[in-house]
Enzyme design. Sequence first.
Site, PDB file in Angstrom:
ATOM      1  N   PRO A   2       6.719   1.421   7.982  1.00  0.00           N
ATOM      2  CA  PRO A   2       5.390   0.590   8.259  1.00  0.00           C
ATOM      3  C   PRO A   2       4.710  -0.412   8.735  1.00  0.00           C
ATOM      4  O   PRO A   2       5.193  -1.584   7.930  1.00  0.00           O
ATOM      5  CB  PRO A   2       3.971   1.634   7.712  1.00  0.00           C
ATOM      6  N   GLU A   3       4.947  -1.397   9.664  1.00  0.00           N
ATOM      7  CA  GLU A   3       4.679  -2.556  10.486  1.00  0.00           C
ATOM      8  C   GLU A   3       3.146  -3.000  10.392  1.00  0.00           C
ATOM      9  O   GLU A   3       2.462  -1.572  10.982  1.00  0.00           O
ATOM     10  CB  GLU A   3       4.784  -3.163  10.644  1.00  0.00           C
ATOM     11  N   LYS A  51      -0.857  -5.006   7.572  1.00  0.00           N
ATOM     12  CA  LYS A  51      -0.967  -3.011   7.406  1.00  0.00           C
ATOM     13  C   LYS A  51      -1.957  -2.627   6.041  1.00  0.00           C
ATOM     14  O   LYS A  51      -1.563  -1.884   5.518  1.00  0.00           O
ATOM     15  CB  LYS A  51       0.246  -3.713   6.207  1.00  0.00           C
ATOM     16  N   ASN A 169      10.079  -5.703   7.608  1.00  0.00           N
ATOM     17  CA  ASN A 169      11.016  -5.954   7.440  1.00  0.00           C
ATOM     18  C   ASN A 169      12.124  -6.175   9.099  1.00  0.00           C
ATOM     19  O   ASN A 169      12.746  -6.906   9.827  1.00  0.00           O
ATOM     20  CB  ASN A 169      11.814  -5.295   6.917  1.00  0.00           C
ATOM     21  N   ARG A 259      10.241 -12.441  -9.949  1.00  0.00           N
ATOM     22  CA  ARG A 259       9.302 -12.433  -8.572  1.00  0.00           C
ATOM     23  C   ARG A 259       7.855 -13.132  -8.548  1.00  0.00           C
ATOM     24  O   ARG A 259       7.940 -13.910  -9.245  1.00  0.00           O
ATOM     25  CB  ARG A 259       9.038 -10.699  -8.502  1.00  0.00           C
TER      26      ARG A 259
END
Length: 291
Positions: A2-3, A51, A169, A259
Amino acid sequence: MPEGDTVWNTARVVERALTGHVLTGSDFRVPRLATADLSGWTVAESASRGKHLLLRLTRDGQEPLTLHSHLRMEGAWRTYAPGERWTGRPAHLIRVVLRSARAVAVGYHLHDLELVPTAEEERLVGHLGPDLLGADWDPAEAVRRIAAQPAATISDALLDQRNLAGVGNLYRAETLFLRGLWPWTKVAAVADLTGAVELAQRLVASNRGRWTQTTTGSLRRGETSYVYGRRAQPCRRCGTAIRKAEKSPLLSGTAPRSRPAGRIGEKAELEDRITYWCPRCQPEPAATATT
Protein backbone atom coordinates in the site's frame (compact mmCIF):
# COMPACT_ATOMS: atom_id res chain seq x y z
CA MET A 1 2.47 -2.74 -1.00
CA PRO A 2 0.00 0.00 0.00
CA GLU A 3 1.22 3.47 -0.96
CA GLY A 4 -0.58 6.79 -1.03
CA ASP A 5 -2.63 6.00 -4.12
CA THR A 6 -3.63 2.57 -2.79
CA VAL A 7 -4.87 4.05 0.48
CA TRP A 8 -6.72 6.80 -1.44
CA ASN A 9 -8.40 4.12 -3.57
CA THR A 10 -9.25 2.10 -0.46
CA ALA A 11 -10.87 5.15 1.10
CA ARG A 12 -13.06 5.50 -1.98
CA VAL A 13 -14.13 1.84 -1.76
CA VAL A 14 -15.22 2.26 1.86
CA GLU A 15 -16.80 5.61 1.00
CA ARG A 16 -19.00 4.09 -1.71
CA ALA A 17 -20.09 1.29 0.61
CA LEU A 18 -20.75 3.14 3.85
CA THR A 19 -20.73 6.93 3.60
CA GLY A 20 -24.10 8.41 4.51
CA HIS A 21 -25.32 5.19 6.09
CA VAL A 22 -25.99 4.30 9.71
CA LEU A 23 -23.98 1.43 11.14
CA THR A 24 -26.12 -1.42 12.42
CA GLY A 25 -23.23 -3.18 14.13
CA SER A 26 -19.49 -3.32 14.67
CA ASP A 27 -17.04 -5.98 15.75
CA PHE A 28 -13.55 -5.00 16.87
CA ARG A 29 -11.06 -7.85 17.15
CA VAL A 30 -8.26 -6.02 18.90
CA PRO A 31 -8.10 -6.01 22.72
CA ARG A 32 -8.14 -2.25 23.31
CA LEU A 33 -11.31 -1.77 21.23
CA ALA A 34 -13.05 -5.06 22.04
CA THR A 35 -15.92 -3.33 23.88
CA ALA A 36 -16.41 -0.48 21.39
CA ASP A 37 -19.83 -0.37 19.74
CA LEU A 38 -20.50 1.90 16.75
CA SER A 39 -24.11 0.85 16.23
CA GLY A 40 -26.21 3.92 15.49
CA TRP A 41 -23.29 6.00 14.24
CA THR A 42 -23.40 7.42 10.71
CA VAL A 43 -20.36 7.21 8.45
CA ALA A 44 -19.85 10.84 7.43
CA GLU A 45 -16.60 10.57 5.50
CA SER A 46 -13.90 8.13 4.42
CA ALA A 47 -10.62 9.96 3.92
CA SER A 48 -6.94 9.15 3.43
CA ARG A 49 -3.94 11.01 4.80
CA GLY A 50 -0.77 9.67 3.27
CA LYS A 51 -0.87 5.98 4.18
CA HIS A 52 -3.49 6.44 6.91
CA LEU A 53 -7.21 5.86 6.50
CA LEU A 54 -9.64 7.99 8.52
CA LEU A 55 -13.28 6.96 8.83
CA ARG A 56 -15.22 9.85 10.35
CA LEU A 57 -18.45 9.14 12.22
CA THR A 58 -21.29 11.28 13.56
CA ARG A 59 -24.26 10.76 15.86
CA ASP A 60 -26.79 13.26 17.17
CA GLY A 61 -25.81 14.54 20.57
CA GLN A 62 -22.37 12.92 20.44
CA GLU A 63 -18.91 14.27 19.74
CA PRO A 64 -17.79 13.11 16.24
CA LEU A 65 -15.43 10.12 16.20
CA THR A 66 -12.69 8.97 13.83
CA LEU A 67 -11.73 5.35 13.26
CA HIS A 68 -8.07 5.42 12.25
CA SER A 69 -6.18 2.58 10.58
CA HIS A 70 -2.79 2.16 8.95
CA LEU A 71 -2.38 -0.45 6.21
CA ARG A 72 1.43 -0.76 6.41
CA MET A 73 2.59 -3.68 4.26
CA GLU A 74 -0.29 -6.16 4.57
CA GLY A 75 -3.42 -4.27 5.61
CA ALA A 76 -6.57 -4.01 3.51
CA TRP A 77 -10.24 -3.10 3.67
CA ARG A 78 -12.79 -5.14 1.71
CA THR A 79 -16.51 -4.47 1.29
CA TYR A 80 -19.30 -6.98 0.78
CA ALA A 81 -23.05 -7.07 0.35
CA PRO A 82 -24.95 -8.23 3.45
CA GLY A 83 -24.90 -12.03 3.48
CA GLU A 84 -22.08 -12.26 0.93
CA ARG A 85 -19.19 -14.58 1.79
CA TRP A 86 -16.06 -12.77 2.95
CA THR A 87 -13.26 -13.89 0.67
CA GLY A 88 -10.66 -11.18 1.11
CA ARG A 89 -8.26 -12.78 3.59
CA PRO A 90 -8.20 -15.56 6.22
CA ALA A 91 -10.65 -14.90 9.05
CA HIS A 92 -7.92 -14.79 11.70
CA LEU A 93 -6.57 -11.60 10.08
CA ILE A 94 -9.82 -9.66 10.57
CA ARG A 95 -9.38 -6.70 12.92
CA VAL A 96 -12.70 -4.88 12.51
CA VAL A 97 -16.10 -5.42 10.90
CA LEU A 98 -18.53 -2.56 10.23
CA ARG A 99 -22.10 -3.38 9.20
CA SER A 100 -24.87 -1.29 7.68
CA ALA A 101 -28.10 -2.21 5.96
CA ARG A 102 -26.35 -1.62 2.64
CA ALA A 103 -22.88 -3.15 3.03
CA VAL A 104 -20.30 -4.75 5.29
CA ALA A 105 -16.73 -3.39 5.51
CA VAL A 106 -14.06 -5.77 6.78
CA GLY A 107 -10.59 -4.59 7.81
CA TYR A 108 -7.84 -7.20 7.49
CA HIS A 109 -4.44 -7.06 9.17
CA LEU A 110 -4.83 -3.39 10.04
CA HIS A 111 -2.26 -1.62 12.19
CA ASP A 112 -2.43 1.28 14.64
CA LEU A 113 -6.21 0.84 14.83
CA GLU A 114 -7.62 3.57 17.06
CA LEU A 115 -10.98 5.20 17.79
CA VAL A 116 -10.60 8.83 18.82
CA PRO A 117 -12.64 12.05 18.89
CA THR A 118 -12.34 13.64 15.45
CA ALA A 119 -11.02 16.79 17.12
CA GLU A 120 -7.98 14.72 18.19
CA GLU A 121 -7.06 13.37 14.74
CA GLU A 122 -3.92 15.47 14.70
CA ARG A 123 -2.53 13.34 17.50
CA LEU A 124 -2.43 10.47 15.00
CA VAL A 125 -1.56 12.20 11.73
CA GLY A 126 -0.35 15.65 12.70
CA HIS A 127 3.28 14.59 12.37
CA LEU A 128 2.86 13.86 8.66
CA GLY A 129 4.26 16.05 5.95
CA PRO A 130 2.19 17.44 3.06
CA ASP A 131 -0.13 14.79 1.60
CA LEU A 132 0.75 13.94 -2.01
CA LEU A 133 -2.94 13.48 -2.81
CA GLY A 134 -4.42 15.97 -0.37
CA ALA A 135 -5.68 19.51 -0.57
CA ASP A 136 -2.73 20.49 1.62
CA TRP A 137 -0.11 19.34 -0.91
CA ASP A 138 2.74 21.85 -0.77
CA PRO A 139 5.98 20.91 -2.58
CA ALA A 140 7.85 23.84 -1.06
CA GLU A 141 7.04 22.61 2.45
CA ALA A 142 8.06 19.06 1.54
CA VAL A 143 11.39 20.35 0.20
CA ARG A 144 11.90 22.44 3.34
CA ARG A 145 11.44 19.39 5.55
CA ILE A 146 13.76 17.23 3.46
CA ALA A 147 16.44 19.91 3.28
CA ALA A 148 16.39 20.26 7.06
CA GLN A 149 18.20 16.89 7.26
CA PRO A 150 21.07 17.33 4.77
CA ALA A 151 22.97 14.26 6.02
CA ALA A 152 20.09 11.88 5.31
CA THR A 153 20.07 9.91 2.07
CA ILE A 154 17.58 11.05 -0.55
CA SER A 155 16.18 7.51 -0.50
CA ASP A 156 15.32 7.69 3.20
CA ALA A 157 14.12 11.28 2.89
CA LEU A 158 11.49 10.37 0.30
CA LEU A 159 10.21 7.49 2.41
CA ASP A 160 10.02 9.54 5.60
CA GLN A 161 6.32 10.32 5.97
CA ARG A 162 7.19 13.32 8.11
CA ASN A 163 8.61 14.96 4.98
CA LEU A 164 5.86 14.09 2.51
CA ALA A 165 3.03 11.63 3.06
CA GLY A 166 2.31 8.88 0.56
CA VAL A 167 5.59 7.72 -1.00
CA GLY A 168 6.37 4.03 -0.56
CA ASN A 169 9.10 1.78 -1.87
CA LEU A 170 7.73 1.61 -5.42
CA TYR A 171 7.50 5.36 -5.95
CA ARG A 172 10.75 5.98 -4.11
CA ALA A 173 12.66 3.66 -6.46
CA GLU A 174 10.98 4.94 -9.61
CA THR A 175 11.39 8.61 -8.70
CA LEU A 176 15.10 8.19 -8.06
CA PHE A 177 15.57 6.32 -11.34
CA LEU A 178 13.76 8.96 -13.37
CA ARG A 179 15.78 11.72 -11.68
CA GLY A 180 19.06 9.82 -12.20
CA LEU A 181 19.84 9.79 -8.48
CA TRP A 182 21.91 7.12 -6.76
CA PRO A 183 19.65 6.09 -3.83
CA TRP A 184 22.29 6.78 -1.17
CA THR A 185 23.10 10.29 -2.33
CA LYS A 186 23.00 12.68 0.60
CA VAL A 187 20.20 15.23 0.56
CA ALA A 188 22.79 18.04 0.63
CA ALA A 189 24.21 16.76 -2.67
CA VAL A 190 20.89 16.68 -4.55
CA ALA A 191 20.84 19.66 -6.89
CA ASP A 192 17.09 19.76 -7.48
CA LEU A 193 15.03 18.58 -4.52
CA THR A 194 11.96 20.31 -5.89
CA GLY A 195 12.16 18.30 -9.10
CA ALA A 196 12.33 15.03 -7.17
CA VAL A 197 9.44 15.94 -4.87
CA GLU A 198 7.20 17.12 -7.69
CA LEU A 199 7.92 14.03 -9.76
CA ALA A 200 7.04 11.75 -6.83
CA GLN A 201 3.72 13.55 -6.48
CA ARG A 202 2.94 13.26 -10.19
CA LEU A 203 3.69 9.53 -10.20
CA VAL A 204 1.42 8.83 -7.22
CA ALA A 205 -1.36 11.09 -8.53
CA SER A 206 -1.23 9.45 -11.99
CA ASN A 207 -2.37 6.14 -10.48
CA ARG A 208 -5.14 7.53 -8.32
CA GLY A 209 -8.42 5.81 -9.14
CA ARG A 210 -6.97 2.52 -10.42
CA TRP A 211 -5.37 -0.47 -8.72
CA THR A 212 -2.67 -1.19 -11.30
CA GLN A 213 0.29 1.06 -10.51
CA THR A 214 2.46 2.15 -13.41
CA THR A 215 5.29 4.62 -13.77
CA THR A 216 6.14 3.74 -17.37
CA GLY A 217 2.72 4.49 -18.83
CA SER A 218 2.12 0.84 -19.69
CA LEU A 219 -0.46 -1.26 -17.85
CA ARG A 220 0.84 -4.52 -19.32
CA ARG A 221 2.10 -7.11 -16.87
CA GLY A 222 5.87 -6.84 -16.54
CA GLU A 223 5.99 -3.38 -18.13
CA THR A 224 4.73 -1.17 -15.32
CA SER A 225 8.03 -0.14 -13.69
CA TYR A 226 11.52 0.93 -14.66
CA VAL A 227 13.51 -0.58 -11.79
CA TYR A 228 11.16 -1.64 -8.99
CA GLY A 229 10.87 -5.43 -8.78
CA ARG A 230 13.21 -5.90 -11.76
CA ARG A 231 16.42 -7.23 -10.18
CA ALA A 232 18.90 -8.55 -12.80
CA GLN A 233 16.60 -7.53 -15.66
CA PRO A 234 17.93 -5.08 -18.27
CA CYS A 235 17.37 -1.39 -17.70
CA ARG A 236 14.72 -0.08 -20.08
CA ARG A 237 17.01 2.82 -20.97
CA CYS A 238 20.56 1.44 -21.13
CA GLY A 239 20.30 -2.33 -20.85
CA THR A 240 22.41 -2.58 -17.68
CA ALA A 241 21.21 -5.17 -15.16
CA ILE A 242 19.03 -3.65 -12.46
CA ARG A 243 20.48 -4.08 -8.98
CA LYS A 244 18.76 -4.76 -5.69
CA ALA A 245 19.96 -4.10 -2.15
CA GLU A 246 18.41 -4.76 1.24
CA LYS A 247 20.69 -2.24 2.92
CA SER A 248 22.93 0.59 1.84
CA PRO A 249 26.20 -0.52 0.21
CA LEU A 250 27.77 2.17 2.38
CA LEU A 251 27.09 -0.14 5.33
CA SER A 252 28.89 -3.18 3.91
CA GLY A 253 31.33 -4.57 6.41
CA THR A 254 30.07 -2.33 9.19
CA ALA A 255 27.70 -2.82 12.10
CA PRO A 256 24.05 -2.12 11.29
CA ARG A 257 22.93 1.41 11.99
CA SER A 258 20.46 1.97 14.78
CA ARG A 259 16.89 2.62 13.77
CA PRO A 260 15.92 6.30 13.66
CA ALA A 261 13.11 7.44 15.90
CA GLY A 262 9.60 7.74 14.50
CA ARG A 263 6.14 6.27 14.48
CA ILE A 264 5.85 2.51 14.02
CA GLY A 265 5.43 1.57 10.38
CA GLU A 266 6.96 4.77 9.06
CA LYS A 267 10.41 6.20 9.80
CA ALA A 268 11.35 3.24 11.98
CA GLU A 269 11.12 0.85 9.03
CA LEU A 270 13.25 2.77 6.54
CA GLU A 271 16.33 0.61 7.02
CA ASP A 272 14.35 -2.52 6.13
CA ARG A 273 13.23 -1.37 2.70
CA ILE A 274 14.60 -3.06 -0.40
CA THR A 275 16.14 -0.73 -2.97
CA TYR A 276 16.26 -1.15 -6.75
CA TRP A 277 18.41 0.98 -9.06
CA CYS A 278 20.31 1.04 -12.33
CA PRO A 279 24.04 1.49 -11.64
CA ARG A 280 24.58 3.21 -14.98
CA CYS A 281 21.57 5.55 -15.08
CA GLN A 282 21.93 6.26 -11.34
CA PRO A 283 25.71 6.34 -10.85
CA GLU A 284 27.28 6.63 -7.45
CA PRO A 285 28.70 10.17 -7.06
CA ALA A 286 32.44 10.25 -7.64
CA ALA A 287 33.11 11.82 -4.24
CA THR A 288 31.29 8.96 -2.53
CA ALA A 289 32.94 6.27 -4.62
CA THR A 290 36.43 7.42 -3.66
CA THR A 291 35.86 7.68 0.10
